[in-house]
Design a protein around this motif. Structure first.
Motif, short mmCIF file in Angstrom:
data_model
loop_
_atom_site.label_atom_id
_atom_site.label_comp_id
_atom_site.label_asym_id
_atom_site.label_seq_id
_atom_site.Cartn_x
_atom_site.Cartn_y
_atom_site.Cartn_z
N SER A 45 11.85 0.30 -11.90
CA SER A 45 10.40 0.31 -11.72
C SER A 45 9.92 1.59 -11.03
O SER A 45 8.73 1.89 -11.06
CB SER A 45 9.97 -0.91 -10.90
N TRP A 102 5.89 3.48 -9.83
CA TRP A 102 4.97 2.63 -9.07
C TRP A 102 3.51 3.02 -9.25
O TRP A 102 2.61 2.22 -9.02
CB TRP A 102 5.32 2.68 -7.58
N SER A 155 1.63 3.49 -11.79
CA SER A 155 0.87 2.76 -12.80
C SER A 155 0.37 1.42 -12.28
O SER A 155 -0.50 0.80 -12.89
CB SER A 155 1.73 2.53 -14.04
N ARG A 156 0.91 0.98 -11.15
CA ARG A 156 0.50 -0.32 -10.58
C ARG A 156 -0.55 -0.16 -9.49
O ARG A 156 -0.96 -1.16 -8.88
CB ARG A 156 1.73 -1.05 -10.04
N HIS A 214 -4.32 0.61 -8.50
CA HIS A 214 -5.62 0.58 -9.15
C HIS A 214 -6.73 1.18 -8.28
O HIS A 214 -7.72 1.67 -8.81
CB HIS A 214 -5.99 -0.85 -9.52
#
Length: 448
Positions: free
Chosen positions: A20, A294, A296-297, A299
């Motif tokens: 991840s 990480w 991309s997670r 926001h």
């Protein structure tokens, strides 16, 4: 696996956690043009960083003046502003691939000119400034097209991953280039650096011409002051965009000490560390890119941008205070890590929310924040070093940057409240990309 076979056991938790963190390679796998552009850029960046180190060092050798070295930023600034804004409008009105190719060829010719000057028995100073100004103008023309073409060649959900991979490409060259330049300049002088730079432009040009055409829309507005003004009005209407520009400009203006690295290395009695200093910032950035899964997670990208810029400021301030060269290099590496975090989220926010028909012009405005800022920063740090000393100029700049970022965070609620899941502009762009027909990939994995 037959129906009666049991499902494979899940991957161990540590392995899943490691996976991840690794960079998301989806843009590389899905887009031939992204692969071509990535490889061409990697070659160019490597050579360009040889010149990036050689130019101020040669100027230092010829003049011995911090002001003269810092003045490189001054001569680069006006061409970057003028041609950056015009290049943004041009990127919305012409084939973006063609703009990239022709500007790449012209940049290669500048490297050839620097090589010729360095081979003279007594190299002149003025060609260094002329070359810096011309290179800045061409970068202003090319960079908006490079930025604006990315949302066309990768999926909307892959834009953060593409930003991380593009940054990784830059960092590999930014580490390898200065690291090689330190020994190369000490052993052979600037001529070899300029010659290798010219050769890398030839290699990147061969890859760039293989990009698929990227024509403007049939109703695209032609480059003009009105078109530029339209882009500026759109940026002004988007306060979260203005916030990203303002924070980055503040960080680069007050805490960009690269122009006086040759003098800082001398003050630390470690002239051998010059190449390592130039490589430390991208090395820190590279660490973030290699563990960027990480991102991309995340926001709430606006908050991440502000926190990262504050970390950059404190790391630079500490680098100016320390006397041990290895601790200085560690601080510069930490600063590079923070800058990379900020850069990934700025790029993702821009590409996820700006319409394609305005992307070039907005990329031109972005160029002023992340490229004009360093030029102003070179002038600032060179002039301040002449007044306060080299290390004080570095440290005070970091503290001023931290204060500036804090004030901007307090005054920019739109940026601090930005959420990619709920923002109306991001939602509209997702819907447009979902409704548009998918562009087919036109080739297998790059084998060049």
């Amino acid at each position: 696996m037959t129906p009666e076979d049991p499902p494979p056991p899940p991957a161990p938790a540590p392995r899943r956690r490691l996976a991840s963190l690794l960079p998301d390679l989806a843009p590389w796998r899905s887009s031939r043009d992204f692969r071509l552009m990535w490889c061409a850029g990697a070659i160019t960046v490597f050579g360009s960083f040889l010149t990036f180190v050689a130019l101020p060092l040669q100027l230092k050798q010829l003049t011995g003046s911090t002001v003269a070295v810092g003045a490189l930023g001054a001569v680069e600034l006006v061409p970057l502003i003028v041609f950056g804004l015009y290049g943004g409008a041009l990127a919305d009105a012409v084939d973006r691939r063609r703009l990239i190719v022709w500007s790449e060829a012209a940049l290669g010719l500048i490297a050839v000119g620097l090589l010729g000057n360095s081979l003279l028995p007594h190299p002149a100073v003025w060609p260094l400034y002329v070359s810096a100004a011309a290179s800045s103008a061409l970068t202003g023309l090319q960079r908006p097209a490079l930025d604006a073409i990315v949302p066309r060649i990768v999926g909307h959900d892959q834009l953060a991953a593409a930003a991380a991979l593009n940054s990784l490409r830059w960092q590999v060259g930014a580490i390898a280039g200065p690291a090689l330049a330190g020994g190369l300049l000490a052993w052979a002088g600037p001529s070899w650096a300029y010659g290798i730079d010219a050769a890398t432009f030839a290699g990147s040009l061969l890859l760039s011409v293989r990009l698929a055409p990227s024509p403007a829309a049939h109703d695209a507005e032609q480059p003009s002051l009105r078109a530029i003004a339209e882009g500026a009005r759109y940026a002004w209407s988007r306060k979260e965009l203005l916030g990203t520009y303002a924070i980055d400009l503040t960080a680069m203006l007050f805490a960009f000490p690269l122009a006086i690295f040759p003098f800082l290395a001398d003050e630390l009695h470690a002239p051998w560390s010059l190449g390592l200093m130039y490589a430390a910032l991208p090395a820190g950035s590279c660490l973030v890119s290699l563990t960027s899964g990480w991102t991309s997670r995340i926001h709430r990208q606006g908050r991440a941008i502000a926190l990262a810029a504050a970390g950059w400021a404190l790391a630079v301030a500490a680098a100016g205070q320390l006397h041990n060269v290895w601790l200085v290099l560690l601080c510069l590496t930490l600063a590079g890590s923070c800058d990379m975090v900020s850069g990934i989220f700025r790029s993702a926010l821009w590409n996820q929310t700006i319409p394609d028909e305005l992307r070039g012009r907005l990329a031109g405005i972005e160029l002023l924040s992340y490229a004009a800022g360093p030029q102003l920063g070179q002038v600032r740090v060179g002039g301040m070093a002449a007044l306060t000393g080299v290390r004080a100029a570095v440290s005070l700049g970091g503290l001023l940057c931290f204060a500036g970022v804090g004030l901007l965070a307090l005054g920019l609620p739109k940026l601090m409240g930005y959420d990619a899941r709920t923002d109306e502009h991001a939602r509209r762009m997702r819907e447009r990309r979902a409704a548009a027909p998918a562009a087919p990939d036109t080739g297998d994995a790059l084998t060049a």
